[in-house]
Design a protein around this motif. Sequence first.
Motif, short mmCIF file in Angstrom:
data_model
loop_
_atom_site.label_atom_id
_atom_site.label_comp_id
_atom_site.label_asym_id
_atom_site.label_seq_id
_atom_site.Cartn_x
_atom_site.Cartn_y
_atom_site.Cartn_z
N ASP A 317 0.80 -1.20 0.00
CA ASP A 317 0.00 0.00 0.00
C ASP A 317 0.84 1.26 0.00
O ASP A 317 0.36 2.32 0.36
CB ASP A 317 -0.88 0.01 1.25
CG ASP A 317 -1.92 -1.09 1.25
OD1 ASP A 317 -2.05 -1.81 0.25
OD2 ASP A 317 -2.62 -1.25 2.26
N THR A 318 2.10 1.12 -0.44
CA THR A 318 2.99 2.28 -0.33
C THR A 318 2.79 3.28 -1.47
O THR A 318 3.25 4.41 -1.39
CB THR A 318 4.46 1.81 -0.32
OG1 THR A 318 4.63 0.90 -1.41
CG2 THR A 318 4.79 1.08 0.98
N SER A 319 2.10 2.87 -2.51
CA SER A 319 1.84 3.79 -3.63
C SER A 319 0.56 3.30 -4.31
O SER A 319 0.60 2.49 -5.22
CB SER A 319 3.03 3.78 -4.59
OG SER A 319 2.71 4.53 -5.74
N VAL A 320 -0.56 3.81 -3.85
CA VAL A 320 -1.84 3.26 -4.28
C VAL A 320 -2.58 4.26 -5.17
O VAL A 320 -2.76 5.42 -4.79
CB VAL A 320 -2.72 2.90 -3.06
CG1 VAL A 320 -4.06 2.32 -3.50
CG2 VAL A 320 -1.98 1.93 -2.15
N TYR A 329 -3.40 10.86 -8.84
CA TYR A 329 -2.24 10.79 -7.95
C TYR A 329 -2.24 9.43 -7.27
O TYR A 329 -3.22 8.68 -7.35
CB TYR A 329 -2.27 11.92 -6.92
CG TYR A 329 -3.56 12.03 -6.13
CD1 TYR A 329 -3.76 11.28 -4.97
CD2 TYR A 329 -4.60 12.87 -6.55
CE1 TYR A 329 -4.94 11.37 -4.24
CE2 TYR A 329 -5.78 12.96 -5.83
CZ TYR A 329 -5.96 12.22 -4.68
OH TYR A 329 -7.12 12.29 -3.97
N ARG A 330 -1.13 9.14 -6.62
CA ARG A 330 -1.03 7.93 -5.82
C ARG A 330 -0.70 8.34 -4.39
O ARG A 330 -0.05 9.36 -4.18
CB ARG A 330 0.11 7.03 -6.33
CG ARG A 330 -0.21 6.34 -7.64
CD ARG A 330 1.02 5.63 -8.19
NE ARG A 330 0.63 4.76 -9.29
CZ ARG A 330 0.46 3.44 -9.18
NH1 ARG A 330 0.70 2.82 -8.03
NH2 ARG A 330 0.07 2.72 -10.21
N LEU A 331 -1.13 7.56 -3.42
CA LEU A 331 -0.82 7.87 -2.03
C LEU A 331 -0.14 6.69 -1.36
O LEU A 331 -0.42 5.53 -1.67
CB LEU A 331 -2.11 8.19 -1.25
CG LEU A 331 -2.86 9.48 -1.60
CD1 LEU A 331 -4.04 9.65 -0.65
CD2 LEU A 331 -1.96 10.69 -1.54
N ARG A 441 -4.53 -2.90 -5.28
CA ARG A 441 -5.17 -2.11 -4.22
C ARG A 441 -5.59 -0.77 -4.81
O ARG A 441 -4.87 -0.20 -5.65
CB ARG A 441 -4.18 -1.88 -3.08
CG ARG A 441 -3.54 -3.17 -2.57
CD ARG A 441 -4.37 -3.89 -1.58
NE ARG A 441 -4.26 -3.31 -0.26
CZ ARG A 441 -4.96 -3.77 0.79
NH1 ARG A 441 -5.82 -4.77 0.62
NH2 ARG A 441 -4.83 -3.22 1.98
N GLU A 442 -6.73 -0.25 -4.36
CA GLU A 442 -7.25 1.00 -4.94
C GLU A 442 -7.82 1.91 -3.86
O GLU A 442 -8.46 1.45 -2.92
CB GLU A 442 -8.36 0.67 -5.95
CG GLU A 442 -7.87 -0.06 -7.18
CD GLU A 442 -9.00 -0.56 -8.07
OE1 GLU A 442 -8.77 -0.68 -9.28
OE2 GLU A 442 -10.12 -0.82 -7.55
#
Length: 746
Positions: A317-320, A329-331, A441-442
Motif C-alpha cells: 500500500d505504499t503507492s496506491v 495521484y497515488r498515495l 489495491r485501490e
Amino acid sequence: MKRRRTALLSLATLLGAALTTLPAQSAGADEVEQVRNGGFDTTADPWWTSNVTAGLTGGQLCADVPGGTANRWDSSIGQNDITLVKGTTYRFSFRASGVPEGHAVRAIVGLAVSPYDTWQEATPVLDAAGDSYSYTFTSPVDSAQAQVAFQVGGSADPWRFCLDDVSLLGGVPPVVYEPDTGPRVRVNQVAYLPAGPKNATLVTDAAAKLPWQLKNSAGDTVAHGWSVPRGLDASSGQNVHTIDFGAYRKRGAGFTLVADGETSRPFDIGAAAYEQLGLDAVKYYYTQRSGIAIRDDLRPGYGRAAGHAGVAPNLGDTSVPCRPGECDYRLDVSGGWYDAGDHGKYVVNGGIAAWEVLSTYERSLVARTGHPSRLGDGTLALPESGNHVPDVLDEARWELDFLLKMQVPDGQPLAGMAHHKIHDAQWTGLPLLPSDDPQQRELHLPTTAATLNLAATAAQAARLYRPYDKAFAAKALSAARKAWTAALAHPDVYADAADGTGGGAYNDDNVTDEFYWAAAELYLTTGEQRFADHVLNSPLHTADVFGSNGFDWSRTAAAGRLDLALVPSKLPGRDDVRRSVVRGADKYLAALASQPYGMPYAPEGNRYDWGSSHQVLNNAVVLATAYDVTGASKYRDAAVQSMDYILGRNALNISYVTGYGEANAQHQHSRWYAHQLDPKLPSPPAGTLAGGANSSIQDPYAQSKLQGCVGQFCYIDDIQSWSTNETAINWNAALTRMASFVADQG
Ligand code: 9MR
C-alpha cells in the motif's frame, strides 16, 4: 471462496449441513448418483488432474502433489459436466488419505467456470489410514456446468493424496442443523465479580420455580435458592427461568450452578480474568496491523511477514492509485489496521474503532474508577513497549498515522477530505496471508463521512498525545481542522452503496451525526466557540441518540455525546448533556431487566443486527458512562452484568470471545486466522470478539444452516459465515472499552 454480499436467498438454499447434523426425514426413493466412476476400479476417466502426478493404486486414485505452490487450487483433481438442480439436496461423500499426515484437501462442489462459485466446501485434515467424509447441502442454483474438485495445493513440501468412493447423490433428504448448546443452565463461563451481580438463565419447560445450588470446585454446595420463572423469551424462543446468586461473594475458581438436573459450565468468581481480557482485547490490534512484520516473540504463533508493505506479490500500500478515472495521484497509505477478516482499510470504521480504543484510555484518565496504568507503557507487548508512551496510545497511533495518510493532499481536488477506503479490486479467497495478497489495491473516492471520522479522531488524538509527542499532536490537530473545513465545504459527498466489490461499502447517507461527533471532539480539544456553536446548534445535541441498536460506525452521535459528558469542558449546559446519558442508560437498564438473558439489547422486532455482540457492549458502555457520571451502582451493576451475555449466558451457551469460557468462538471469518481451513494457520488470538447473532444472515453458509432462526440463534461459529462470525476492529473496540471498565470495578 469469493466473499459476497447477497440478499437473502430463497428457501431453496435451505438446510445444507455438515457432519454434526441430523437427518430430518428418512431417505427418499429417487436418489441419483451424479458422479461417474467414483470408485476408480479400472480407470481414472473421466476425472481430470492439474499439476499432480496421478494414477490408480489398489482401486483408488493417488496423486503425488508437488511442494512449493501458493494456493489450494494450484494442484487439483476433479470431474466436470455435473448437473445440479436448484432446491435439490445432495450428499457429497468420499474417502481420502494423506501422507505425510496433516495435509488438508479442499473438497468442493462448485461452478467449473469463472467466477468459480462454490456451493459446498469442506477442508478436512487427512491422516495416513484414511477416513470417510460426508456433507449434505442444498443447491442454490440450476447449473449444467458444475464440478466436483479436490484442491490439494498450497503446501511447501510435496505429499501424496489418495481418493476413493467419491459420490454426489442427488435427491437425499435435507438435514436440520442443531447447534450443540450444552447444559441448559447458562452462565457467564468466565467470571463474575465478587461484589458484582451474579445471574444465570435456565432453559426449562417447568412452569413453577425450581431449586438451584451453587457448587464450589470440590462439588460442595455453597449457596442455594429458587429460580424465577420468566416464561417465553422472545430473543431465543425458549421457555426460561432466571437465577440470582449475587448474595454469594467469595472468590474462587471452578464453580458450577446446578438446576433442573443440569450442571452449568464452570466459572470463576474474581476479577483476574477481566484484567487479562482488558489486555487481550487491545493486544488484538497488533496482529491486525498492516505494513509491519508481526513479531513471533511478541505474539507466539502469530508471527507473519509484513502485509501490503510494497513487496511482491502485494500491489500496495505504499503507492496506491485511485480507481480508474477517479484521481491522477497515488498515495502512500501503508500501515493501519486491517478492518476485519478482509485486507481492506476503511476510514469510517477505522475512525470509530480508533476513537473507542482512545476513549478507553481517556475514560481511565477522567473516571473515578479509572486506572490509566493498566494500559500503560509495557503492558501490551508491542514493538514500541518501553518508549515511555502508554502502550494503548502506541497501538492507536498505528491506525491514526494511516488515517492521516488517507487525507487528500493540498493542491488536489477535494484537498483536506479523506478517501473513504482502500482495498483490493476484487474479493480475495480464504485463507490468504496479507503478505500473499496479489490483488491491485485501490483508493476509493473521498466522502464526507470519512472526512469527519478523520476530523473527530485526529482532534481527540491531539489532546491525548500532547503530553507525549507535541509534534504529532499539532500535526493531528491541523489535519483535523483541515478535514473539518473540507467537510463543511463538501457536506454531502456520500459513499456509493453499490461499491461493495473487493471490500465493504460502509455507505452512510446521513452525516449529521458525524458532524456532531467531530465538532464535539474539536471543541473538547480546542475550546473554540465555533465548535461549541456547532455542537449546541446541532439537532442531535438534544435528540435521543441512544437507540436500541446502539451506536456504531454509521451512528456516531453517541460518541460525541459520551465524550461531552465525560471529558471536562466549559460547554454551556454540560449538566444536561450528562443527564441525557443517564436517560439513555435508563432505557438500556429497562431493556436488560426485560431480557431473561440479562443483556441491555432488545432490538426492534427482535432483529439482531450485524455485529450484535458489539452493540450489546456499546449499550453497556452507555450504562458504564452513566455510572462514571453519577456513581449510582445500578448502572455499574448493569454494565458489568452485560458481560455475562458476551461470555456465555446466552441461548447458544457460547462465549463470543476467543479463548474465554469453556465453549468459545474460535472460527471467526478471517483470511489469516484461518486455522479451520489450514491447520498451519492460527485461530484468532485470545480476546477476539465474534460479530454475533445477525438476523439477516447475509452469507450463504449461514443461510444454509440457520434459515428461520430466532434472534440469538442466528449465529454459527464457522469461518464461512462472514455475516455472523467475522472479527472486526470496531467490534473489538467495544470489547476493549467494556473489559477495561469491568477490570476497573474489580
Ligand atoms: O459491520 C458492517 C455492517 O454494519 C454492515 O452492515 C456490513 C455491510 O456493509 O459491513 C460490515 O462491515 C464489514 C465490512 O463491510 C468489510 N469488512 C468486514 C466488516 C465486518 O463484517
